[in-house]
Design a protein around this motif. Structure first.
Motif, PDB file in Angstrom:
ATOM      1  N   GLU A   1      46.661  61.374  16.376  1.00  0.00           N
ATOM      2  CA  GLU A   1      47.168  60.963  14.998  1.00  0.00           C
ATOM      3  C   GLU A   1      48.465  60.203  15.687  1.00  0.00           C
ATOM      4  O   GLU A   1      49.399  60.864  16.215  1.00  0.00           O
ATOM      5  CB  GLU A   1      47.559  61.673  14.033  1.00  0.00           C
TER       6      GLU A   1
ATOM      7  N   ASN B   1      54.188  57.447  11.786  1.00  0.00           N
ATOM      8  CA  ASN B   1      54.457  56.470  11.233  1.00  0.00           C
ATOM      9  C   ASN B   1      55.881  55.866  11.479  1.00  0.00           C
ATOM     10  O   ASN B   1      56.977  56.684  11.823  1.00  0.00           O
ATOM     11  CB  ASN B   1      54.731  56.919   9.568  1.00  0.00           C
TER      12      ASN B   1
ATOM     13  N   ALA C   1      43.217  47.460   7.756  1.00  0.00           N
ATOM     14  CA  ALA C   1      43.978  48.713   7.560  1.00  0.00           C
ATOM     15  C   ALA C   1      43.054  49.682   6.614  1.00  0.00           C
ATOM     16  O   ALA C   1      42.162  49.201   5.731  1.00  0.00           O
ATOM     17  CB  ALA C   1      45.287  48.414   6.819  1.00  0.00           C
ATOM     18  N   PHE C   2      43.217  51.039   6.932  1.00  0.00           N
ATOM     19  CA  PHE C   2      42.347  51.957   6.053  1.00  0.00           C
ATOM     20  C   PHE C   2      42.770  51.756   4.685  1.00  0.00           C
ATOM     21  O   PHE C   2      44.125  51.686   4.138  1.00  0.00           O
ATOM     22  CB  PHE C   2      42.672  53.349   6.598  1.00  0.00           C
ATOM     23  N   ASP C   3      42.086  51.738   3.738  1.00  0.00           N
ATOM     24  CA  ASP C   3      42.271  51.721   2.441  1.00  0.00           C
ATOM     25  C   ASP C   3      41.529  52.809   1.606  1.00  0.00           C
ATOM     26  O   ASP C   3      40.410  53.044   1.641  1.00  0.00           O
ATOM     27  CB  ASP C   3      41.476  50.240   1.819  1.00  0.00           C
ATOM     28  N   PRO C   4      42.345  53.732   1.199  1.00  0.00           N
ATOM     29  CA  PRO C   4      42.010  55.023   0.472  1.00  0.00           C
ATOM     30  C   PRO C   4      40.859  54.705  -0.536  1.00  0.00           C
ATOM     31  O   PRO C   4      40.035  55.504  -0.996  1.00  0.00           O
ATOM     32  CB  PRO C   4      43.177  55.588  -0.005  1.00  0.00           C
TER      33      PRO C   4
ATOM     34  N   ALA D   1      37.483  54.334   1.487  1.00  0.00           N
ATOM     35  CA  ALA D   1      37.392  55.342   2.450  1.00  0.00           C
ATOM     36  C   ALA D   1      36.130  55.410   3.235  1.00  0.00           C
ATOM     37  O   ALA D   1      36.050  55.364   4.223  1.00  0.00           O
ATOM     38  CB  ALA D   1      37.865  56.638   1.946  1.00  0.00           C
TER      39      ALA D   1
ATOM     40  N   LYS E   1      37.827  57.604   9.878  1.00  0.00           N
ATOM     41  CA  LYS E   1      39.441  58.062   9.809  1.00  0.00           C
ATOM     42  C   LYS E   1      40.001  57.991  11.229  1.00  0.00           C
ATOM     43  O   LYS E   1      41.199  57.737  11.618  1.00  0.00           O
ATOM     44  CB  LYS E   1      39.613  59.027   9.138  1.00  0.00           C
TER      45      LYS E   1
ATOM     46  N   TYR F   1      46.302  52.365  10.228  1.00  0.00           N
ATOM     47  CA  TYR F   1      46.923  52.885   9.136  1.00  0.00           C
ATOM     48  C   TYR F   1      48.473  51.752   9.002  1.00  0.00           C
ATOM     49  O   TYR F   1      48.903  51.644  10.063  1.00  0.00           O
ATOM     50  CB  TYR F   1      47.290  54.143   9.153  1.00  0.00           C
TER      51      TYR F   1
ATOM     52  N   ARG G   1      51.982  52.372  11.111  1.00  0.00           N
ATOM     53  CA  ARG G   1      51.717  52.990  12.454  1.00  0.00           C
ATOM     54  C   ARG G   1      51.795  52.069  13.717  1.00  0.00           C
ATOM     55  O   ARG G   1      51.325  52.469  14.660  1.00  0.00           O
ATOM     56  CB  ARG G   1      50.486  53.821  12.636  1.00  0.00           C
TER      57      ARG G   1
ATOM     58  N   GLN H   1      48.918  51.728  17.629  1.00  0.00           N
ATOM     59  CA  GLN H   1      47.553  52.508  17.382  1.00  0.00           C
ATOM     60  C   GLN H   1      46.471  51.762  17.899  1.00  0.00           C
ATOM     61  O   GLN H   1      46.470  50.455  18.192  1.00  0.00           O
ATOM     62  CB  GLN H   1      47.755  52.558  15.973  1.00  0.00           C
TER      63      GLN H   1
ATOM     64  N   SER I   1      52.059  45.549   6.308  1.00  0.00           N
ATOM     65  CA  SER I   1      53.191  46.248   6.249  1.00  0.00           C
ATOM     66  C   SER I   1      54.421  45.732   7.159  1.00  0.00           C
ATOM     67  O   SER I   1      54.280  45.094   8.258  1.00  0.00           O
ATOM     68  CB  SER I   1      53.056  47.681   6.989  1.00  0.00           C
TER      69      SER I   1
END
Length: 463
Positions: free
Chosen positions: A2, A5, A343-346, A349, A354, A359, A362, A401, A445
């Motif tokens: 991982e 941030n 980008a990961f979008d909750p 998901a 994952k 993200y 990052r 990342q 971001s």
């Protein structure tokens, strides 16, 4: 594995630098909503940084030497910048490549028509879009109209505070029962993306009736305001884009909401890194191209000979041109093919894996491969090259990342990387992760934008 941030590590000075970069980037987006406008803005920035037009260098018979900086423009829709290094061109270039076209609506060549006393413009969408996202939002008209006498009229309507905006209408919810039962791809058909431009009829002298009076009013306005006649649409390139300005997003102002992040977020950060770069042993190059969203085709896309031809011209000005030298230069080059990632979008998901998703916050995203369904259409960078880029980023404290574009067999996408790789050079995809990719309003971001510029600068210095 991982990744951390990046926001957690910033000093006050870095936060200040981040906000300055974000402000300049927002200004670039607001003034560059088409590929032509992006090239124009890039030329202005390049000239301010001491770059010369390569055509002027050639016309003057001037040579090029270490430290010289030149740019070349292709049909006003793509641009290549070169910062000449102290070493041999045979060693290859350090290339930052990105595209400056974005999904949009283009006017057809015969666009204007009237129906039930409403004037509309017929469009053909450009690139991959969800068509239903383009209705009921304020739209602007940008582009050029080339007249038979050789003059070119530039248009940008809908951006100033007192400008009118355009819009595509949608069916009211009260009558939309059957429409709501359709698949998303069919809710709004491509042929129904017609832009409403008028509803006021033109009146003739002494109240004379005029056929198609509303479209006649629009044509009368275009003639008076811009000296444009209906026939001039035949030789026009007019794009319909969102009228909104780029804005800070989130109560914490940590993001930017805007049209055209794909791929101007990578184009601008690449350009900014290039313009600040010092002379290196290797020659540096920033390549911003058109037509990526429709396959990098045409005279201004990456598949054209523009880049290769311009490299040859630069080498000729340096007195080292030969066909073999050009081939060796391109083969020995290294490149970051800078394009956006997902980008990961909750909220969605289930479409991401994952461990291998990007993200927000990052940092710069490396995509070893893109493509779809078995890596089809992918460049798939060599492991040794990935290791080299990792070392450069780590040595320069660049947050980065790695990611794939969604789950295997869900979808996929492509970039210009595979085209550059045809020369035999090392290429890897790198860019900024987005939410809402290809929507009229995308989200990025600020931390990732900042890290992208840092990463591109480190690449130009050490690759």
């Amino acid at each position: 594995m991982e990744r951390k941030n990046a926001w957690k590590s910033y000093s006050e000075q870095q936060l200040t630098e981040l906000e300055v970069l974000a402000r300049k980037y927002r200004e670039f987006l607001d003034h560059g909503k088409t590929e032509r406008e992006c090239v124009c803005a890039a030329v202005e920035l390049a000239k301010a940084a001491g770059y010369r037009d390569l055509e002027e260098v050639i016309a003057a018979g001037d040579g090029l030497k270490a430290g010289d900086k030149v740019y070349a423009v292709n049909m006003k829709k793509s641009i290549a910048l070169f910062h000449i290094g102290s070493g041999s061109m045979e060693q290859g270039l350090r290339i930052l490549g990105a595209h400056i076209d974005s999904p949009r609506l283009d006017l057809k060549q015969n666009p204007l028509y009237e129906d039930t006393e409403m004037a509309l413009l017929d469009t053909h969408y450009y690139g991959g879009i969800k068509k239903y996202q383009w209705v009921t939002i304020p739209l602007a008209l940008h582009g050029v109209v080339a007249k038979k006498d050789g003059s070119v009229i530039e248009l940008a309507i809908g951006e100033k505070e007192d400008d009118p905006v355009l819009c595509i209408s949608d069916l009211l919810i009260h009558l939309a029962g059957k429409q709501m039962e359709k698949k998303a791809t069919e809710v709004v058909e491509g042929e129904n993306l017609d832009v409403l431009v008028g509803s006021r009829p033109l009146t003739g002298e002494d109240g004379e009736e005029i056929k198609n009076a509303v479209s006649a009013y629009v044509l009368d306005l275009l003639k008076k305001e811009y000296d444009i006649e209906e026939e001039d649409f035949l030789s026009a390139e007019i794009e319909i884009v969102p009228a909104n300005k780029a804005r800070d997003c989130g109560l914490d102002r940590s993001m930017i909401l805007a049209y055209g992040h794909d791929d101007r977020v990578c184009a601008y950060t690449s350009l900014a890194a290039m313009l600040e770069a010092e002379t290196q042993e290797k020659t540096l190059c920033c390549l911003l191209v058109d037509k990526e969203e429709i396959g990098s085709v045409g005279a201004t896309g990456m598949q054209s000979a523009f880049f290769e031809n311009t490299v040859a011209e630069v080498m000729n000005c340096m007195g080292v041109y030969s066909e073999l030298m050009v081939r060796r230069c391109l083969r020995n080059s290294v490149m970051l093919s800078s394009d956006v990632s997902a980008a990961f979008d909750p909220g969605y998901a289930g479409f991401f894996e994952k461990k291998n998703a990007a993200y927000f916050g990052r940092g710069l995203v490396l995509n070893k491969y893109t493509g779809s369904r078995g890596k089809s259409g992918s460049n798939d960078a060599n492991a040794e090259y990935v290791a080299k880029i990792r070392r450069i980023f780590d040595d320069n404290d660049v947050a980065f990342q790695t990611a794939e574009l969604g789950k295997v067999d869900i979808g996929g996408g492509g970039t210009i990387a595979y085209i550059s790789a045809l020369y035999g050079m090392d290429v890897i995809d790198s860019g900024v992760a987005l939410l809402n990719m290809h929507a009229p309003q995308e989200i990025a971001s600020k931390a990732d934008i900042y890290e992208a510029k840092k990463g591109y600068a480190a690449f130009l210095k050490e690759a």
